[in-house]
Scaffold this motif. Structure first.
Motif, PDB file in Angstrom:
ATOM      1  N   ASP A   8       0.835  -1.206   0.000  1.00 18.96           N
ATOM      2  CA  ASP A   8       0.000   0.000   0.000  1.00 18.96           C
ATOM      3  C   ASP A   8       0.868   1.254   0.000  1.00 18.96           C
ATOM      4  O   ASP A   8       0.574   2.236  -0.697  1.00 18.96           O
ATOM      5  N   THR A  65       2.507   1.668  -3.612  1.00 18.97           N
ATOM      6  CA  THR A  65       1.625   2.072  -4.712  1.00 18.97           C
ATOM      7  C   THR A  65       1.103   3.486  -4.538  1.00 18.97           C
ATOM      8  O   THR A  65       0.849   4.187  -5.522  1.00 18.97           O
ATOM      9  N   HIS A 119      -6.650   1.942  -6.896  1.00 17.32           N
ATOM     10  CA  HIS A 119      -5.569   1.904  -5.914  1.00 17.32           C
ATOM     11  C   HIS A 119      -5.513   0.558  -5.196  1.00 17.32           C
ATOM     12  O   HIS A 119      -4.439  -0.011  -5.009  1.00 17.32           O
ATOM     13  N   GLN A 120      -6.662   0.027  -4.782  1.00 19.52           N
ATOM     14  CA  GLN A 120      -6.671  -1.243  -4.061  1.00 19.52           C
ATOM     15  C   GLN A 120      -6.189  -2.380  -4.959  1.00 19.52           C
ATOM     16  O   GLN A 120      -5.450  -3.257  -4.522  1.00 19.52           O
ATOM     17  N   THR A 137      -2.507  -2.165  -5.204  1.00 19.00           N
ATOM     18  CA  THR A 137      -1.884  -2.647  -3.973  1.00 19.00           C
ATOM     19  C   THR A 137      -1.831  -4.175  -3.953  1.00 19.00           C
ATOM     20  O   THR A 137      -0.822  -4.772  -3.557  1.00 19.00           O
TER      21      THR A 137
END
Length: 543
Positions: A270, A273, A280-281, A284
């Motif tokens: 996390d 990234t 985003h998730q 990650t």
């Protein structure tokens, strides 16, 4: 349900058929050039890892890289140590799928793209000859293999989609383990860790899973991908099975480590990234997938030799030690088969020379790993192995001729060594006993040189010189008998032993000559490794 089972069985059958065709095609295509190219690509641990990662990222399937690697090992083109690096690289390369899905929203599947290879491969096999036909077999096998995987995915995809991911909402170790099992089962059902990863990324993007839950599933999917390697090893050579085992051990090791430090790796992914492009998730999760495979590579790569040794202990060679390199799959490629025969005959020569030396000293050969009967039997296996080779030409023909000469001298050496017998009356013949011990010392030195893969240029002329003294020894035995200083029985036994010594020195010297010629890196000129004339001992039986 019947349809699903039928599709599953058909997919497995096509997969195994594709693997068989792929291995046969690769073996037939193999040669010195291909072997040299592979050696350059996998010449070091780092090169092997980078090659595996690059190939996997290119085709978007670790299955393709792993299966091809197992095929190369089965064909004798890659050593086990080289294959370990490629397998580790394949695990790194497969993480590129997560990045592509996260950044571009794409999911590449090579199954449908490779379907035309089946038709092209069959046409090449039917219309082509030689290497072109072999390439057709390999192409068709590669295509059939992935058609089988797609059939498995299509037949079992419905079951995978019915898995209720929301049931495991707790963040406990138990729930994490259950999610790992779910990811593993998804990969087993769909026969594609990349497809299972895409489903996980979708679930994460829609909020069905948290990052830690998705991470646990990804670990399971990574473990599930080992099933393909295990399936590919069915019916393969022991070397291919060892490669598949190492693939399984690496994934289990990396997955176990990632499972217990999952929150730490998720936090690090996390942080790396940040607020990058795309979801985003999902980014990650892709970073997490890459991180734990990188961690596994960093831990396992320095211990490739130990991994190879472990695989060899867990999967020992079932065949006799002397003939373990005579793989029938290499017989379609004379260059590889001749090298396998050369290695086997080197070991046979070593055993024969050691045993002959022990018999000349009238001692037990307790230090020898095999006896004369085993060496003689192995030489006969080599003879049958070479007899089944297709027609050779050029450099391969020259090496085959030298190998056949070597085979003959190994067999003759074993035959003469088996005839050595010491009677008390013979031991009393001092010149003969000294001569036999000198010969034993030279043969032991020759055997040690073969063990260490080094050349001892002094041994061959020493054996020739020692053979020159044999005539004097025979004359002294005959003179002692003529003057009634030695019994006739002892005389005849002594002459027989002297003859065996003479033949052992000759055949031992010729074994060294051909082994040194075959071990040289330069090409063998036509006719350079052939007998200069008839056997100088052939007509001496009544001398």
């Amino acid at each position: 349900m019947f349809t699903i089972i039928g599709t599953l069985l058909g997919g497995i059958g096509l997969f195994l058929l594709g693997m068989i065709l792929l291995t046969e095609g690769l073996t037939a295509l193999a040669g010195d050039r291909l072997r040299t190219t592979l050696g350059r690509l996998t010449g070091s641990r780092l090169k092997a890892v980078l090659s595996g990662a690059a190939i996997t990222a290119l085709v978007q399937s670790s299955h393709a890289t792993t299966l091809a690697t197992i095929g190369f090992v089965s064909a004798g083109l890659l050593s086990l140590s080289q294959a370990i690096g490629v397998v580790i690289g394949a695990n790194l390369g497969t993480t590129s799928t997560g990045w592509l899905v996260s950044l571009l929203g794409l999911k590449l599947s090579i199954g449908s793209l490779l379907l035309p290879l089946v038709g092209v491969g069959v046409l090449l096999r039917l219309l082509g000859r030689g290497r072109l036909a072999s390439a057709g077999i390999a192409l068709a096998g590669f295509g059939v293999l992935f058609v089988g995987l797609d059939l498995l995915q299509g037949g079992m995809g419905g079951l995978a989609e019915r898995i209720d991911l929301s049931r495991f909402g707790a963040a406990t170790l138990g729930a994490r383990f259950m999610l790992l099992l779910v990811g593993l089962v998804m990969t087993l059902l769909m026969q594609s860790s990349s497809a299972a990863l895409a489903i996980t990324l979708t679930a994460l993007a829609t909020g069905t899973l948290s990052l830690e839950q998705a991470g646990a599933m990804v670990i399971g999917q990574n473990l599930g991908s080992t099933f393909t390697a295990a399936l590919a090893a069915i019916g393969a050579t022991v070397a291919a099975k060892r490669t598949a085992l190492i693939h399984i051990l690496f994934n289990i090791g990396a997955g176990t480590l990632a499972f217990f430090i999952l929150p730490l790796l998720i936090w690090l992914a996390d942080w790396l990234t940040g607020d990058g492009l795309g979801d985003h998730q999902a980014l990650t999760l892709a970073a997490f997938h890459t991180l734990f495979n990188l961690l596994g590579a960093a831990l396992f790569l320095p211990f490739t030799a130990q991994l190879a040794a472990l695989a060899e202990r867990l999967l020992p060679e079932p065949r006799p030690a002397l003939t373990r390199h005579l793989d029938a799959s290499m017989q379609v490629v004379p260059s590889l088969a001749v090298e396998a025969a050369h290695g086997t005959l080197r070991q046979c020569a070593q055993v024969v020379l050691q045993n002959a030396a022990a018999r000349l000293r009238n001692e037990e050969a307790g230090f020898v790993v095999a006896n004369l009967d085993e060496a003689r039997d192995a030489a006969e296996v080599v003879a049958r192995y070479l007899a089944r080779l297709p027609e050779a030409e050029g450099e391969v023909l020259n090496r085959l001729n030298a190998c056949l000469h070597l085979l003959d001298h190994v067999r003759q050496s074993a035959h003469e060594a088996l005839k050595i017998r010491w009677q008390p009356e013979v031991e009393a013949i001092i010149p003969l006993s000294q001569h036999a011990r000198e010969l034993a010392s030279l043969l032991l030195n020759a055997a040690q040189a073969l063990t260490d893969h080094r050349q001892e240029e002094e041994i061959e002329p020493a054996l020739q010189a020692l053979r020159g003294h044999n005539q004097d020894i025979r004359l002294s035995i005959l003179q002692a008998s003529a003057t009634r200083r030695r019994a006739m029985e002892a005389t005849l036994e002594g002459l027989t032993l002297a003859r065996s010594c003479e033949r052992l020195s000759y055949h031992g010297e010729r074994c060294l000559f051909y082994l040194q010629g075959l071990a040289g890196e330069d090409k063998i000129p036509p006719g350079s490794l052939v007998e200069a004339g008839p056997d100088p001992l052939a007509d001496e039986e009544t001398a």
